[in-house]
Design an enzyme around this catalytic site. Structure first.
Site, short mmCIF file in Angstrom:
data_model
loop_
_atom_site.label_atom_id
_atom_site.label_comp_id
_atom_site.label_asym_id
_atom_site.label_seq_id
_atom_site.Cartn_x
_atom_site.Cartn_y
_atom_site.Cartn_z
N CYS A 330 0.84 -1.20 0.00
CA CYS A 330 0.00 0.00 0.00
C CYS A 330 0.88 1.25 0.00
O CYS A 330 1.58 1.52 -0.96
CB CYS A 330 -0.98 -0.04 1.16
SG CYS A 330 -2.42 1.03 0.95
N HIS A 427 -3.55 -5.93 1.18
CA HIS A 427 -3.28 -6.21 2.59
C HIS A 427 -3.78 -7.61 2.96
O HIS A 427 -4.71 -8.12 2.34
CB HIS A 427 -4.03 -5.21 3.48
CG HIS A 427 -3.50 -3.81 3.44
ND1 HIS A 427 -2.36 -3.43 4.09
CD2 HIS A 427 -3.99 -2.70 2.84
CE1 HIS A 427 -2.16 -2.13 3.90
NE2 HIS A 427 -3.13 -1.67 3.14
#
Length: 485
Positions: A330, A427
């Site tokens: 991310c 994630h």
């Protein structure tokens, strides 16, 4: 008829979140339909829900303990700090803006209605709602307009159990002091108290229980000893991720100031043959790390500047020259590229900054936040995994022609030509035992396989057993009452 009980703390970090998770698992094993609820949470560690929003990750764990899917109504107000004085405000799963603390206080009456609406919906179809407070009700300077503790308890007519943390010391003062400063109506909402995190023989605190009960009039539900299995549960705060030493593969994680969605570290931290080192500001990245993992960030550009100010960019370049591996997830993925552009000022003033240059990609920050639950495939081996995306920004460039994941049929991620530097937005990928074992084996990991998800389930059951042994759960359940919804 639905009943509710609220767990409040005599201070922050007394263990409320874990207690609610353990209570949820204990009562659902008794056949009750249980749901967790936290009116207001402050955390950059968020979870994506099945209804397409985001809530605090602690409430997602509590939902799992209750054997329910997480939904936005379990945490209707989530504050995600972006700076020392401002936070992004998430209401019922969706971003509504960024507010400074003083401005947020003026928004509380509007937010209370959203909180009560979510609570009302959550109560439908439940036998028991376990409500978690935030901070402490003793912060009476915050009582006006409160939606997190006694303000909510009053509005919804929910009784309260107050929990003290004996591990910090001064637990008698915590509880008796809370009784002393609360206004009478709030004081009367507290029906009992409990002591958490006791080390040693709990009977040694019998006189302390009597002293608290005599001074407050509240009955005791018991003394809960320290739960040794807590490290196997996903951490709510980065401070709960333990750096631990051993002989396994070493993963170094720079502690970003605005670290977000660090649940990627939980499976690595739980694996007994993996050494996780949280590198604090002022410390260098270790020269003997096998993997440097750059986690998510709530403010990528600001954290990239901090990364450089620590000299970690120099350490990381040396790590790569030595043949080390790097993964950015991310915000960490965005940092690894050549350029990060923020033309609309999503993270502050409009600007374009140089990235770390380890991947040939560029990121443009965009106003829209991407939220999704994803099914993915690890392309080198075909291992299946599930995860989630929660980010702003779009990343493109030549190295995306070397994807290492496929998400819902589309290529995802980027990697360097030698495959030692990788980045992506997904994630939760390390929770997949197959992927984790395959990826770490590429780094030279030869330890035994560890079943992370099974370990979480075992820990939740062990926590419920622990509560059943040491806390008067029948009495606690008897204190729960029908809320005013």
């Amino acid at each position: 008829m639905t009943r509710a009980i609220m767990i409040q703390g005599a201070g922050s970090n007394v263990g409320k979140s874990m207690l609610v998770a353990g209570l949820a698992r204990a009562f659902v094993r008794q056949g009750l339909r249980v749901a967790p609820f936290k009116p207001q949470n402050m955390s950059n560690n968020a979870a994506v829900t099945v209804d397409g929003g985001e809530i605090g990750r602690a409430q997602a764990l509590q939902a799992r303990a209750a054997r329910r899917d997480p939904v936005v109504d379990m945490n209707p107000v989530l504050l995600k700090p972006e700076s020392e004085r401002g936070a992004q405000v998430i209401v019922q799963g969706r971003r509504t803006g960024t507010l400074k603390a003083r401005d947020y206080a003026r928004e509380k009456p509007r937010l209370m209605q959203a909180v009560l609406d979510s609570f009302r919906r959550l109560c439908d179809g439940c036998d028991l709602v376990l409500v978690e407070g935030a901070g402490s009700p003793a912060e009476i300077n915050l009582r006006t307009g409160d939606i997190a503790n006694m303000g909510f308890a009053e509005a919804a007519n929910v009784p309260v159990v107050l929990v003290g943390d004996i591990d910090r010391g001064g637990v008698i003062a915590q509880l008796v002091g809370t009784h002393a400063v609360l206004p009478p109506a709030d004081r009367d909402r507290i029906r009992a108290f409990a002591i958490n995190k006791f080390r040693g023989d709990p009977t040694l605190f019998d006189e302390g229980l009597v002293a608290i009960a005599d001074r407050t009039g509240w009955p005791s539900l018991g003394v809960l000893p320290w739960f040794d299995g807590a490290w196997r549960l996903p951490a709510e705060d980065i401070m709960d991720i333990r750096s631990h030493a051993g002989d396994g593969l070493k993963v170094a994680v720079p502690r970003l100031r605005r670290i977000a969605n660090f649940d990627d570290l939980d499976p690595l931290n739980a694996d007994p043959s993996v050494d996780v080192l949280i590198v604090q500001p002022g410390q260098p990245l270790p020269g003997d790390a096998d993997l440097v993992l750059i986690p998510g960030s709530k403010a990528t550009i600001a954290d990239l500047a901090d990364f450089r100010s620590q000299g970690w960019d120099i350490d990381l370049a040396a790590h790569v020259r030595r043949g080390g591996h790097v993964m950015g997830i991310c915000g960490g993925y965005q940092m690894l590229g050549r350029v990060i552009a923020d033309p609309d000022g999503i993270e502050g003033a409009p600007q374009t900054v140089d990235g770390l240059g380890l991947l040939d990609v560029s990121t443009v920050m965009t106003p829209e936040k991407h939220l999704s639950l994803d099914s993915a495939t690890y392309l080198p081996t075909g291992d299946a995994l599930r995860g989630y995306e929660i980010h702003v920004g779009r990343t493109e460039g030549p190295d995306t022609a070397r994807p290492w994941l496929r998400i819902d049929g589309r290529p995802h991620g980027a990697q360097s030509a030698d495959g030692r530097v990788r980045g992506g937005y997904l994630h939760g990928l390390f929770a997949a035992d197959g992927f984790r074992a395959r990826y770490l084996s590429e780094l030279g990991h030869a330890g035994p396989s560890y079943r992370f998800e099974a370990g979480v389930e075992d820990a939740l059951d062990a926590l419920a057993d622990h509560l059943e042994r040491h806390i008067d759960l029948p009495r606690l359940l008897s204190l729960a009452a029908p809320p005013k919804v």
